[in-house]
Design a protein around this motif. Sequence first.
Motif, mmCIF file in Angstrom:
data_model
loop_
_atom_site.group_PDB
_atom_site.id
_atom_site.type_symbol
_atom_site.label_atom_id
_atom_site.label_comp_id
_atom_site.label_asym_id
_atom_site.label_seq_id
_atom_site.Cartn_x
_atom_site.Cartn_y
_atom_site.Cartn_z
ATOM 1 N N LEU A 116 0.836 -1.211 0.000
ATOM 2 C CA LEU A 116 0.000 0.000 0.000
ATOM 3 C C LEU A 116 0.865 1.253 0.000
ATOM 4 O O LEU A 116 0.565 2.241 -0.669
ATOM 5 C CB LEU A 116 -0.943 -0.017 1.209
ATOM 6 C CG LEU A 116 -2.051 -1.076 1.164
ATOM 7 C CD1 LEU A 116 -2.713 -1.216 2.535
ATOM 8 C CD2 LEU A 116 -3.096 -0.723 0.115
ATOM 9 N N ARG A 117 1.962 1.222 0.764
ATOM 10 C CA ARG A 117 2.861 2.380 0.790
ATOM 11 C C ARG A 117 3.480 2.624 -0.588
ATOM 12 O O ARG A 117 3.606 3.766 -1.042
ATOM 13 C CB ARG A 117 3.964 2.161 1.824
ATOM 14 C CG ARG A 117 4.848 3.400 2.025
ATOM 15 C CD ARG A 117 6.019 3.086 2.917
ATOM 16 N NE ARG A 117 6.942 2.183 2.251
ATOM 17 C CZ ARG A 117 8.065 1.713 2.810
ATOM 18 N NH1 ARG A 117 8.368 2.042 4.048
ATOM 19 N NH2 ARG A 117 8.853 0.891 2.139
ATOM 20 N N GLU A 118 3.866 1.526 -1.263
ATOM 21 C CA GLU A 118 4.433 1.655 -2.605
ATOM 22 C C GLU A 118 3.427 2.263 -3.584
ATOM 23 O O GLU A 118 3.804 2.920 -4.554
ATOM 24 C CB GLU A 118 4.893 0.279 -3.118
ATOM 25 C CG GLU A 118 6.095 -0.281 -2.401
ATOM 26 C CD GLU A 118 7.332 0.600 -2.586
ATOM 27 O OE1 GLU A 118 7.702 0.861 -3.743
ATOM 28 O OE2 GLU A 118 7.893 1.065 -1.563
ATOM 29 N N LEU A 119 2.147 2.019 -3.324
ATOM 30 C CA LEU A 119 1.092 2.597 -4.166
ATOM 31 C C LEU A 119 0.729 4.018 -3.740
ATOM 32 O O LEU A 119 -0.164 4.635 -4.329
ATOM 33 C CB LEU A 119 -0.161 1.716 -4.105
ATOM 34 C CG LEU A 119 -0.045 0.334 -4.750
ATOM 35 C CD1 LEU A 119 -1.241 -0.540 -4.383
ATOM 36 C CD2 LEU A 119 0.068 0.456 -6.263
ATOM 37 N N GLY A 120 1.388 4.511 -2.704
ATOM 38 C CA GLY A 120 1.121 5.872 -2.233
ATOM 39 C C GLY A 120 -0.087 5.971 -1.336
ATOM 40 O O GLY A 120 -0.642 7.063 -1.155
ATOM 41 N N LEU A 121 -0.505 4.839 -0.744
ATOM 42 C CA LEU A 121 -1.702 4.810 0.089
ATOM 43 C C LEU A 121 -1.323 4.582 1.544
ATOM 44 O O LEU A 121 -0.466 3.748 1.860
ATOM 45 C CB LEU A 121 -2.653 3.706 -0.383
ATOM 46 C CG LEU A 121 -3.135 3.843 -1.834
ATOM 47 C CD1 LEU A 121 -3.883 2.597 -2.261
ATOM 48 C CD2 LEU A 121 -4.019 5.071 -1.984
ATOM 49 N N LYS A 122 -2.012 5.326 2.412
ATOM 50 C CA LYS A 122 -1.716 5.231 3.840
ATOM 51 C C LYS A 122 -3.012 4.941 4.600
ATOM 52 O O LYS A 122 -3.944 5.738 4.570
ATOM 53 C CB LYS A 122 -1.111 6.544 4.327
ATOM 54 C CG LYS A 122 -0.799 6.557 5.818
ATOM 55 C CD LYS A 122 -0.295 7.938 6.238
ATOM 56 C CE LYS A 122 -0.073 7.993 7.749
ATOM 57 N NZ LYS A 122 0.345 9.341 8.186
ATOM 58 N N PRO A 123 -3.094 3.781 5.291
ATOM 59 C CA PRO A 123 -4.310 3.488 6.067
ATOM 60 C C PRO A 123 -4.363 4.317 7.341
ATOM 61 O O PRO A 123 -3.349 4.879 7.791
ATOM 62 C CB PRO A 123 -4.160 1.994 6.380
ATOM 63 C CG PRO A 123 -2.692 1.737 6.351
ATOM 64 C CD PRO A 123 -2.127 2.685 5.326
ATOM 65 N N ASN A 124 -5.550 4.377 7.953
ATOM 66 C CA ASN A 124 -5.708 5.124 9.198
ATOM 67 C C ASN A 124 -5.115 4.375 10.385
ATOM 68 O O ASN A 124 -4.444 4.953 11.238
ATOM 69 C CB ASN A 124 -7.196 5.394 9.487
ATOM 70 C CG ASN A 124 -7.788 6.349 8.495
ATOM 71 O OD1 ASN A 124 -8.140 5.943 7.397
ATOM 72 N ND2 ASN A 124 -7.879 7.622 8.860
#
Length: 573
Positions: free
Chosen positions: A34-42
Amino acid sequence: MYKDEIQIYIGGPEKEKRPIMTRDHFAIFWLWALRELGLKPNVVYKGRDVHYIVFRNAELNELLKALVPALPTLYELRDALAEFADAFRVVTNEVIKAKYGVDWAYDVKTENFFKKLNKIIAMVEAYLRKNIAIEKGRLDTNGSYPKTVIRFKLDREVVAHIHTYWTGNKLLARFKGSRENVKRLASIIRALSGEVGIKTMNTGRNVKLTTDGIIAIRHDGWLKAVRGFVDELYSKKLIDEKRYEKLVRDIEAGPNTVKFAGVEFSVNYTNKGIQVDCHWSSEASKNAAVSALKAKGLEGGKHFTVREYGGYEIRITEEAYAKALEALTQGRLKEREHYTVDGKRHVIRVKEEHKDAVVNALKARGLEEGRDFTVESNKIYAIHITYDGLREIQRMALKGDIEAERFIRELKDVLSRRHGQSAVNKLITIITPAREEGVIDLPLPVHDDRSNLIAHVVDLRYEFVKGDQPVSQCIGKDCRLRIIVEYEMQGEKRELKIEWHWIKKEKKKGETVITYYYTMAWLTVKDDVEAAVLKALTGKEAKRRQVYLLANELKALRRFKALKDAIDQWRED
């Protein structure tokens, strides 16, 4: 998936004796991906059997934004699943394996996946509708038709665009480009609740919308851009006042389309009456529509007609145009009789019976097809639903066909929005004979169990009830329908009242609570005569006790002329 939250459940093979990886490893992998995709969970919750990666608020919006480019793939997957779903439900796994080579039946897990897929698509569509910005470019009058470009933006970045033209008699929105860009534009329009037509072209693909398709996209930003384009055309005197006023009415009133048997029809009301038509430029599409209507039970020539008009367009290169006109003159072909000319676009239009003569004349002068000119079909196939067809669809609706019932209801809505009550009254006049076929009139004889005549139903009345008071009309789930039955036995008149309610029902499916409503009435039957009256009206067997009536009994009451319209109105509201 929830209304404002998405959770990813991470499991692992902990039950194995020597698991190579655990759910901790899988959770770390997903967080890295997810980080590689630029996404950050809550937040990440460590559970007993699974770990949870949770997206909500701004982080959820970023996830949905990242899924917007995947909408074409999500739509394709959903459409493919829907296509095979019915087959999977009715055939055995062995048949599927023999036909498709896969060992997979349409089971509960597949159904759950299908539901989750629909949810995620709905969330992405909602995000897109809320966050997309639609901008109109400047008016361009340099080409064959005045035009503008309408751009779709997310975070100020243009994600798609489409050119919009005024052809002199209709609006036309068109985009030509790569397969990928066309799919992206088509998905955005679909997400905005528009109907989009995609046609294969020699150099890629083409999205094309005419006036009806353009105004079917009921997004405020889109409609504002289209209205701005129309206003500019009018201010520059590129469109007359009558056409301008009609376009503005159409934009405000919404689409004039209804669907039946999967075929989309346009609805118009003129001095010729109600016109329900669809038009196709492809013979294959026309044939598919005809087959769908016939499969539904409509008869060609009686319930619908098919008409063909138009012909071919011969497109001439600029260098060969003068020579082509000379060739037609020397070939003794007459303008307006054998062909017509659009000099601005270097196009010669011909009907089918004259096409070969025109093409041969061009070739006789040394013009080469494919180099100096091309021949393209511009045939149009029109399917028209006749008044007999409207009555037949009304009969289907009365027999419980949900699609037919929706068609009649939406047809009324379109006529009301765009043409007013006079058009609705015309429709009612057309379909009334079908609605009254088999309708029962009074008096109605009532017999006991031994077939002895014991009473007559002499009157049926109704009233709408809200709270404790009868009202002239009401809508909503708190509106009740009270039916008053007057019957006569041995010279004495009596009354029986049946009050219908909307009953709320909630059913939990997984994490989702589904709410729906159904109709019900209940009454206490006092004696055998009342039981016989109730049976004569509804078919319900009853004794001296409390009796519950459901949809089948309401449908039976609808057979009576005095009640039919009231029941239809109450159920529709």
